[in-house]
Design a protein around this motif. Structure first.
Motif, PDB file in Angstrom:
ATOM      1  N   MET A 184       3.144  43.367  18.750  1.00  0.00           N
ATOM      2  CA  MET A 184       1.569  43.213  18.701  1.00  0.00           C
ATOM      3  C   MET A 184       1.044  44.602  18.622  1.00  0.00           C
ATOM      4  N   GLY A 185       1.611  45.516  18.756  1.00  0.00           N
ATOM      5  CA  GLY A 185       1.096  46.813  18.529  1.00  0.00           C
ATOM      6  C   GLY A 185      -0.105  47.332  19.003  1.00  0.00           C
ATOM      7  N   CYS A 186      -0.497  46.896  20.207  1.00  0.00           N
ATOM      8  CA  CYS A 186      -1.663  47.445  20.823  1.00  0.00           C
ATOM      9  C   CYS A 186      -1.407  48.973  21.235  1.00  0.00           C
ATOM     10  N   ALA A 187      -2.609  49.534  20.728  1.00  0.00           N
ATOM     11  CA  ALA A 187      -2.607  51.125  20.732  1.00  0.00           C
ATOM     12  C   ALA A 187      -2.282  51.848  22.051  1.00  0.00           C
ATOM     13  N   GLY A 190       4.596  48.141  23.092  1.00  0.00           N
ATOM     14  CA  GLY A 190       4.488  48.145  21.513  1.00  0.00           C
ATOM     15  C   GLY A 190       4.895  49.199  20.450  1.00  0.00           C
ATOM     16  N   ARG A 191       5.192  50.324  21.369  1.00  0.00           N
ATOM     17  CA  ARG A 191       5.968  51.475  20.520  1.00  0.00           C
ATOM     18  C   ARG A 191       7.086  51.063  20.173  1.00  0.00           C
ATOM     19  N   LEU A 192       7.893  50.143  20.982  1.00  0.00           N
ATOM     20  CA  LEU A 192       9.288  49.847  20.678  1.00  0.00           C
ATOM     21  C   LEU A 192       9.273  48.459  20.000  1.00  0.00           C
ATOM     22  N   LYS A 193       9.403  48.419  18.933  1.00  0.00           N
ATOM     23  CA  LYS A 193       9.300  47.309  18.229  1.00  0.00           C
ATOM     24  C   LYS A 193      10.316  45.856  18.568  1.00  0.00           C
ATOM     25  N   LYS A 194       9.776  44.671  18.329  1.00  0.00           N
ATOM     26  CA  LYS A 194      10.392  43.540  18.919  1.00  0.00           C
ATOM     27  C   LYS A 194      11.898  43.586  18.201  1.00  0.00           C
ATOM     28  N   ILE A 195      12.780  43.615  19.141  1.00  0.00           N
ATOM     29  CA  ILE A 195      14.128  43.345  18.571  1.00  0.00           C
ATOM     30  C   ILE A 195      14.551  41.704  18.384  1.00  0.00           C
ATOM     31  N   ARG A 196      14.272  40.999  19.473  1.00  0.00           N
ATOM     32  CA  ARG A 196      14.307  39.534  19.300  1.00  0.00           C
ATOM     33  C   ARG A 196      13.727  38.814  20.344  1.00  0.00           C
ATOM     34  N   ASN A 197      13.382  37.583  20.432  1.00  0.00           N
ATOM     35  CA  ASN A 197      12.840  36.804  21.388  1.00  0.00           C
ATOM     36  C   ASN A 197      13.722  36.731  22.587  1.00  0.00           C
ATOM     37  N   LEU A 198      13.293  36.538  23.949  1.00  0.00           N
ATOM     38  CA  LEU A 198      14.254  36.281  24.916  1.00  0.00           C
ATOM     39  C   LEU A 198      14.466  34.712  24.759  1.00  0.00           C
ATOM     40  N   GLU A 199      15.727  34.460  25.178  1.00  0.00           N
ATOM     41  CA  GLU A 199      16.125  33.012  25.285  1.00  0.00           C
ATOM     42  C   GLU A 199      15.629  32.352  26.859  1.00  0.00           C
ATOM     43  N   LEU A 254      -3.943  30.616  32.465  1.00  0.00           N
ATOM     44  CA  LEU A 254      -4.259  31.148  31.092  1.00  0.00           C
ATOM     45  C   LEU A 254      -4.886  32.569  31.440  1.00  0.00           C
ATOM     46  N   ALA A 255      -4.180  34.022  30.820  1.00  0.00           N
ATOM     47  CA  ALA A 255      -5.171  35.032  30.961  1.00  0.00           C
ATOM     48  C   ALA A 255      -5.113  35.305  29.422  1.00  0.00           C
ATOM     49  N   ILE A 256      -6.383  36.109  28.889  1.00  0.00           N
ATOM     50  CA  ILE A 256      -6.394  36.586  27.699  1.00  0.00           C
ATOM     51  C   ILE A 256      -6.510  37.932  27.783  1.00  0.00           C
ATOM     52  N   SER A 257      -5.816  38.909  27.153  1.00  0.00           N
ATOM     53  CA  SER A 257      -5.991  40.240  26.919  1.00  0.00           C
ATOM     54  C   SER A 257      -7.069  40.721  26.031  1.00  0.00           C
ATOM     55  N   LEU A 258      -8.225  40.903  26.665  1.00  0.00           N
ATOM     56  CA  LEU A 258      -9.496  40.810  25.645  1.00  0.00           C
ATOM     57  C   LEU A 258      -9.703  42.407  25.220  1.00  0.00           C
ATOM     58  N   HIS A 259      -9.803  43.188  26.258  1.00  0.00           N
ATOM     59  CA  HIS A 259      -9.778  44.692  26.183  1.00  0.00           C
ATOM     60  C   HIS A 259     -11.233  45.267  25.518  1.00  0.00           C
ATOM     61  N   ALA A 260     -12.030  44.576  24.806  1.00  0.00           N
ATOM     62  CA  ALA A 260     -13.093  45.065  23.981  1.00  0.00           C
ATOM     63  C   ALA A 260     -13.991  43.959  23.773  1.00  0.00           C
ATOM     64  N   LEU A 299     -14.622  47.443  17.866  1.00  0.00           N
ATOM     65  CA  LEU A 299     -13.791  48.171  19.008  1.00  0.00           C
ATOM     66  C   LEU A 299     -12.336  47.419  19.121  1.00  0.00           C
ATOM     67  N   ARG A 300     -12.408  46.041  19.181  1.00  0.00           N
ATOM     68  CA  ARG A 300     -11.014  45.494  19.424  1.00  0.00           C
ATOM     69  C   ARG A 300     -10.221  45.631  18.413  1.00  0.00           C
ATOM     70  N   SER A 301     -10.578  45.692  17.145  1.00  0.00           N
ATOM     71  CA  SER A 301      -9.471  45.866  16.060  1.00  0.00           C
ATOM     72  C   SER A 301      -8.833  47.098  15.993  1.00  0.00           C
ATOM     73  N   LYS A 302      -9.788  48.278  16.443  1.00  0.00           N
ATOM     74  CA  LYS A 302      -9.142  49.554  16.611  1.00  0.00           C
ATOM     75  C   LYS A 302      -7.825  49.736  17.757  1.00  0.00           C
ATOM     76  N   ILE A 303      -8.124  48.736  18.931  1.00  0.00           N
ATOM     77  CA  ILE A 303      -7.023  49.254  19.910  1.00  0.00           C
ATOM     78  C   ILE A 303      -6.114  47.940  19.723  1.00  0.00           C
TER      79      ILE A 303
END
Ligand code: SAH
Length: 341
Positions: free
Chosen positions: A111-114, A119-128, A208-214, A219-223
């Motif tokens: 997802m690459g959230c700044a 997010g710095r370590l890219k997805k390798i695979r989904n968890l089963e 359900l929780a949404i990570s909104l952060h902006a 602003l949201r697109s920046k982070i």
């Protein structure tokens, strides 16, 4: 071979029907595994020899290997190794109402959230499914006590691993399995809109929780990279759909980043955005991490932000902090102990 911990009871029923057996055997197997703690098909004494040998051909009992455990007063952090050598982390927190566990849903995250270490370590695979479930079972075993609450807020984006996530929910909440109440489970997403709608249609009772952060798209697109795919208005529309379907209050998470999204203007904008929506806002003091430039807002700034929301009749809390001494910020323990990735 498939892990026996990865199959829902209804899929196991289908399996038994497909091999010409009665479907109630699925419930018997679940009772052996999850109630009586049996770890071998041979010990399931109400199954026939033939059934046992068929199960042995198709399913295995697996475990997560515990690599590191870090303990603080109210928090324990676990690093597990999977069959293919990848490592995942889970965090256990002790509350006055019991234990809650924060589990991972993917190895790495795309997802690459700044602001986020994961997010710095890219997805390798989904968890089963079993790899999610066994995080809870392994920690319960280590603890010797039952865990009553689960949050899917560790490494990964659960709605980017939706089918496994949903089967995991079906098993965890099954009265013949861990039997954790739906209302004791919270899933957090960065806002994958079609999946929010799909999740609404499931009507599970899971929070359900949404990570909104902006409070605005600029602003949201920046982070948060995901905001380029799904805009805030689309998230709000999907949330309204979710509220219509479920009538369950939604949580918006909002990390406070110093001089980025913690201003009075942002607070007011957030109030207008959320006005009239059945929700509450969880303000999260940012956990600073190495190599990431964002800073935590000062306590007075956090307090001022909180006051503005309160004054505007928004339900708001400031997240209680756990374990900043034990690499508790998302993905830190894994990042510090990664093998060849
Ligand atoms: N992908 C999902 C769940 C994992 S992240 C999601 O985005 O919601 C869980 C929460 O931790 C998210 O709200 C995320 O934005 C937040 N988070 C990430 N890094 C953080 C940090 N360093 N300090 C505080 N919260 C952080």
């Amino acid at each position: 071979m498939k892990s026996i911990f990865s199959i829902t009871r209804s899929k196991l029923e289908e399996y038994f029907l497909s091999i010409g057996e009665k479907k109630f055997k699925a419930t018997q197997v679940f009772e052996w595994i999850y109630r009586k703690g049996v770890r071998s098909f041979d010990d399931m004494t109400n199954l026939s020899k033939d059934t046992i040998s068929k199960l042995k051909e198709d399913f295995e009992f697996n475990e997560l290997e515990l690599i590191i455990k870090q303990e603080d007063e109210l928090v324990k952090k676990y690093l597990f190794e999977l069959k293919d050598g990848h490592r995942i982390e889970s965090v256990l927190m002790e509350h006055d109402y019991g234990y809650s566990i924060c589990i991972s849903s993917q190895i790495g995250c795309n997802m690459g959230c700044a602001f986020c270490q994961s997010g710095r370590l890219k997805k390798i695979r989904n968890l089963e499914v079993d790899e999610m479930l066994l995080q809870i079972m392994s920690v319960e075993k280590d603890l010797g006590e039952r865990i009553s609450h689960v949050v899917i807020m560790g490494i990964g984006e659960p709605f980017d691993n939706y089918d496994n996530f949903m089967d995991f929910i079906r098993i965890v909440t099954d009265p013949y399995s861990l039997a954790i109440g739906q209302r004791h489970i919270t899933v957090s997403t960065c806002g994958i809109v079609p999946k929010i709608r799909e999740f609404a249609d499931e009507s599970t009772g899971v929070n359900l929780a949404i990570s909104l952060h902006a409070p605005n798209n600029d602003l949201r697109s920046k982070i948060m990279k995901i905001n380029n795919a799904y805009k805030i208005e689309e998230i709000i529309d999907a949330i309204k759909y979710y509220l219509d379907k479920t009538n369950r209050r939604v949580t918006f998470e909002y990390i406070l980043l110093k001089d980025v999204n913690d201003t009075e203007k942002c607070a007011k904008e957030l109030c207008s955005l959320l006005k009239g929506i059945n929700c509450y806002v969880n303000l999260i003091p940012y956990n600073e991490t190495e190599n990431i430039e964002f800073k935590r807002s000062s306590s007075s700034q956090i307090g001022a932000f909180y006051d503005i929301l309160k004054k505007n009749n928004i339900n708001v809390t400031i997240r209680k902090e756990f374990g900043s001494n034990v690499s508790a910020a998302c993905g830190q323990l894994r990042a510090e102990n990664i093998k060849g990735e």
